[in-house]
Design a protein around this motif. Structure first.
Motif, PDB file in Angstrom:
ATOM      1  N   GLY A  63      37.536  52.272  15.715  1.00  0.00           N
ATOM      2  CA  GLY A  63      37.657  51.663  14.392  1.00  0.00           C
ATOM      3  C   GLY A  63      37.970  52.719  13.358  1.00  0.00           C
ATOM      4  N   GLY A  64      38.885  52.390  12.463  1.00  0.00           N
ATOM      5  CA  GLY A  64      39.252  53.307  11.386  1.00  0.00           C
ATOM      6  C   GLY A  64      38.871  52.723  10.044  1.00  0.00           C
ATOM      7  N   GLY A  65      38.063  53.443   9.311  1.00  0.00           N
ATOM      8  CA  GLY A  65      37.618  52.963   8.002  1.00  0.00           C
ATOM      9  C   GLY A  65      36.137  52.629   8.054  1.00  0.00           C
ATOM     10  N   ALA A  66      35.731  51.629   7.280  1.00  0.00           N
ATOM     11  CA  ALA A  66      34.324  51.225   7.243  1.00  0.00           C
ATOM     12  C   ALA A  66      33.854  50.821   8.636  1.00  0.00           C
ATOM     13  CB  ALA A  66      34.137  50.069   6.263  1.00  0.00           C
ATOM     14  N   THR A  67      32.612  51.145   8.965  1.00  0.00           N
ATOM     15  CA  THR A  67      32.143  50.943  10.333  1.00  0.00           C
ATOM     16  C   THR A  67      32.047  49.467  10.730  1.00  0.00           C
ATOM     17  OG1 THR A  67      29.872  51.183   9.575  1.00  0.00           O
ATOM     18  CG2 THR A  67      30.916  53.130  10.530  1.00  0.00           C
ATOM     19  N   THR A  68      31.692  48.562   9.827  1.00  0.00           N
ATOM     20  CA  THR A  68      31.590  47.152  10.213  1.00  0.00           C
ATOM     21  C   THR A  68      32.841  46.350   9.864  1.00  0.00           C
ATOM     22  OG1 THR A  68      30.459  46.596   8.153  1.00  0.00           O
ATOM     23  CG2 THR A  68      29.074  47.099  10.062  1.00  0.00           C
ATOM     24  N   THR A  69      33.692  46.908   9.020  1.00  0.00           N
ATOM     25  CA  THR A  69      34.946  46.236   8.662  1.00  0.00           C
ATOM     26  C   THR A  69      36.098  47.233   8.725  1.00  0.00           C
ATOM     27  OG1 THR A  69      34.498  46.650   6.332  1.00  0.00           O
ATOM     28  CG2 THR A  69      33.855  44.487   7.193  1.00  0.00           C
ATOM     29  N   PRO A  70      36.393  47.729   9.930  1.00  0.00           N
ATOM     30  CA  PRO A  70      37.456  48.729  10.032  1.00  0.00           C
ATOM     31  C   PRO A  70      38.811  48.166   9.599  1.00  0.00           C
ATOM     32  CG  PRO A  70      36.713  48.034  12.213  1.00  0.00           C
ATOM     33  CD  PRO A  70      35.822  47.379  11.216  1.00  0.00           C
ATOM     34  N   VAL A  71      39.561  48.981   8.888  1.00  0.00           N
ATOM     35  CA  VAL A  71      40.899  48.605   8.449  1.00  0.00           C
ATOM     36  C   VAL A  71      41.844  48.565   9.646  1.00  0.00           C
ATOM     37  CG1 VAL A  71      42.848  49.291   6.987  1.00  0.00           C
ATOM     38  CG2 VAL A  71      40.502  49.664   6.205  1.00  0.00           C
ATOM     39  N   HIS A  72      41.668  49.521  10.557  1.00  0.00           N
ATOM     40  CA  HIS A  72      42.480  49.602  11.771  1.00  0.00           C
ATOM     41  C   HIS A  72      41.549  49.638  12.971  1.00  0.00           C
ATOM     42  CE1 HIS A  72      46.096  50.491   9.461  1.00  0.00           C
ATOM     43  NE2 HIS A  72      45.363  51.324   8.754  1.00  0.00           N
ATOM     44  N   VAL A  73      41.944  48.940  14.030  1.00  0.00           N
ATOM     45  CA  VAL A  73      41.214  48.981  15.294  1.00  0.00           C
ATOM     46  C   VAL A  73      42.228  49.298  16.383  1.00  0.00           C
ATOM     47  CG1 VAL A  73      39.846  47.669  16.967  1.00  0.00           C
ATOM     48  CG2 VAL A  73      39.488  47.314  14.512  1.00  0.00           C
ATOM     49  N   TYR A  74      41.897  50.291  17.208  1.00  0.00           N
ATOM     50  CA  TYR A  74      42.772  50.711  18.294  1.00  0.00           C
ATOM     51  C   TYR A  74      42.036  50.526  19.610  1.00  0.00           C
ATOM     52  CZ  TYR A  74      45.190  52.948  14.423  1.00  0.00           C
ATOM     53  OH  TYR A  74      45.833  53.185  13.242  1.00  0.00           O
ATOM     54  N   TYR A  75      42.798  50.168  20.640  1.00  0.00           N
ATOM     55  CA  TYR A  75      42.237  49.977  21.981  1.00  0.00           C
ATOM     56  C   TYR A  75      42.868  50.980  22.938  1.00  0.00           C
ATOM     57  CZ  TYR A  75      41.347  47.880  26.560  1.00  0.00           C
ATOM     58  OH  TYR A  75      40.971  47.676  27.863  1.00  0.00           O
ATOM     59  N   THR A  76      42.039  51.544  23.818  1.00  0.00           N
ATOM     60  CA  THR A  76      42.527  52.390  24.909  1.00  0.00           C
ATOM     61  C   THR A  76      41.831  51.950  26.186  1.00  0.00           C
ATOM     62  OG1 THR A  76      42.769  54.641  25.760  1.00  0.00           O
ATOM     63  CG2 THR A  76      40.811  54.206  24.423  1.00  0.00           C
ATOM     64  N   ASP A  77      42.586  51.899  27.269  1.00  0.00           N
ATOM     65  CA  ASP A  77      41.978  51.598  28.560  1.00  0.00           C
ATOM     66  C   ASP A  77      42.102  52.775  29.515  1.00  0.00           C
ATOM     67  OD1 ASP A  77      44.671  51.528  29.231  1.00  0.00           O
ATOM     68  OD2 ASP A  77      44.652  49.454  29.942  1.00  0.00           O
ATOM     69  N   ASP A  78      42.575  53.906  28.974  1.00  0.00           N
ATOM     70  CA  ASP A  78      42.762  55.100  29.801  1.00  0.00           C
ATOM     71  C   ASP A  78      42.112  56.335  29.158  1.00  0.00           C
ATOM     72  OD1 ASP A  78      44.524  55.523  27.708  1.00  0.00           O
ATOM     73  OD2 ASP A  78      46.323  55.298  28.941  1.00  0.00           O
ATOM     74  N   HIS A  79      41.004  56.119  28.504  1.00  0.00           N
ATOM     75  CA  HIS A  79      40.200  57.172  27.878  1.00  0.00           C
ATOM     76  C   HIS A  79      41.027  58.088  26.984  1.00  0.00           C
ATOM     77  CE1 HIS A  79      37.031  60.315  27.587  1.00  0.00           C
ATOM     78  NE2 HIS A  79      36.281  59.228  27.560  1.00  0.00           N
ATOM     79  N   TYR A  80      41.655  57.485  25.975  1.00  0.00           N
ATOM     80  CA  TYR A  80      42.351  58.183  24.883  1.00  0.00           C
ATOM     81  C   TYR A  80      43.715  58.753  25.246  1.00  0.00           C
ATOM     82  CZ  TYR A  80      37.336  58.272  23.802  1.00  0.00           C
ATOM     83  OH  TYR A  80      36.018  57.954  23.663  1.00  0.00           O
ATOM     84  N   GLU A  81      44.264  58.412  26.417  1.00  0.00           N
ATOM     85  CA  GLU A  81      45.615  58.871  26.758  1.00  0.00           C
ATOM     86  C   GLU A  81      46.660  58.084  25.984  1.00  0.00           C
ATOM     87  OE1 GLU A  81      46.674  61.415  28.831  1.00  0.00           O
ATOM     88  OE2 GLU A  81      44.575  61.999  28.849  1.00  0.00           O
ATOM     89  N   SER A  82      46.369  56.811  25.721  1.00  0.00           N
ATOM     90  CA  SER A  82      47.283  55.949  24.977  1.00  0.00           C
ATOM     91  C   SER A  82      46.466  54.907  24.214  1.00  0.00           C
ATOM     92  CB  SER A  82      48.272  55.268  25.916  1.00  0.00           C
ATOM     93  OG  SER A  82      47.598  54.401  26.801  1.00  0.00           O
TER      94      SER A  82
END
Length: 168
Positions: free
Chosen positions: A141-160
């Protein structure tokens, strides 16, 4: 005394990324401007100069340079494992989280996510059924912890990563 080759490559990569970001150059053009390796002779060079540059860059440009100047793809929440929705619900409610590391600051050491100040990103485990540990899946999560402005998903431990469309 000449600096070691790995330091030269790191500096070269940093300069290429800076040029790409500042001047809007493509990865190929910016890396060509700052390549520390001399161009290899090529018959393609006489046909088209860009062909020789692309051929050289294919073997001399570090792989992480491509990530540094490319946009992060998007993905819908519905396209992710159902556990990602569960984790996002926990993020929005402020927890409690199943792992002590959840909610801790994500440093973005890989440099794949957009550069932000320290403390901007937080990581959360997306459970992997059957895994004996936290597994490789995370929401960042990017931004506020309970209302992140951006949310990113990785299924390969930060490779993508993909940026999560929370509405989809």
């Amino acid at each position: 005394m000449r600096p070691p080759a790995n330091i030269l490559r790191s500096v070269t990569t940093a300069l290429a990324v800076a040029a790409a970001l500042l001047f809007g150059l493509t990865t190929t053009a910016s890396a060509a401007l700052y390549s520390a390796s001399p161009a290899a002779p090529s018959t393609a060079a006489s046909a088209h100069p860009a062909a020789a540059t692309q051929a050289r860059l294919a073997t001399t440009t570090p792989a992480h340079l491509a990530y540094a100047v490319q946009a992060i793809p998007s993905c819908t929440l519905s396209s992710l494992p159902t556990e990602a929705s569960d984790t996002l619900a926990l993020i929005h409610s402020g927890g409690p989280f199943p792992y002590d590391q959840d909610g801790t600051v994500f440093q973005n050491r890989e440099g794949i996510l957009p550069s932000e100040s320290s403390g901007y990103y937080h990581e959360y485990t997306v459970k992997t059924p059957g895994s004996p540990d936290r597994g490789a899946r995370r929401l960042i999560g990017g931004g506020a912890t309970t209302t992140p402005v951006h949310v990113y998903y990785t299924d390969d431990h930060y490779e993508s990563f993909c940026e999560v469309d929370q509405e989809g």
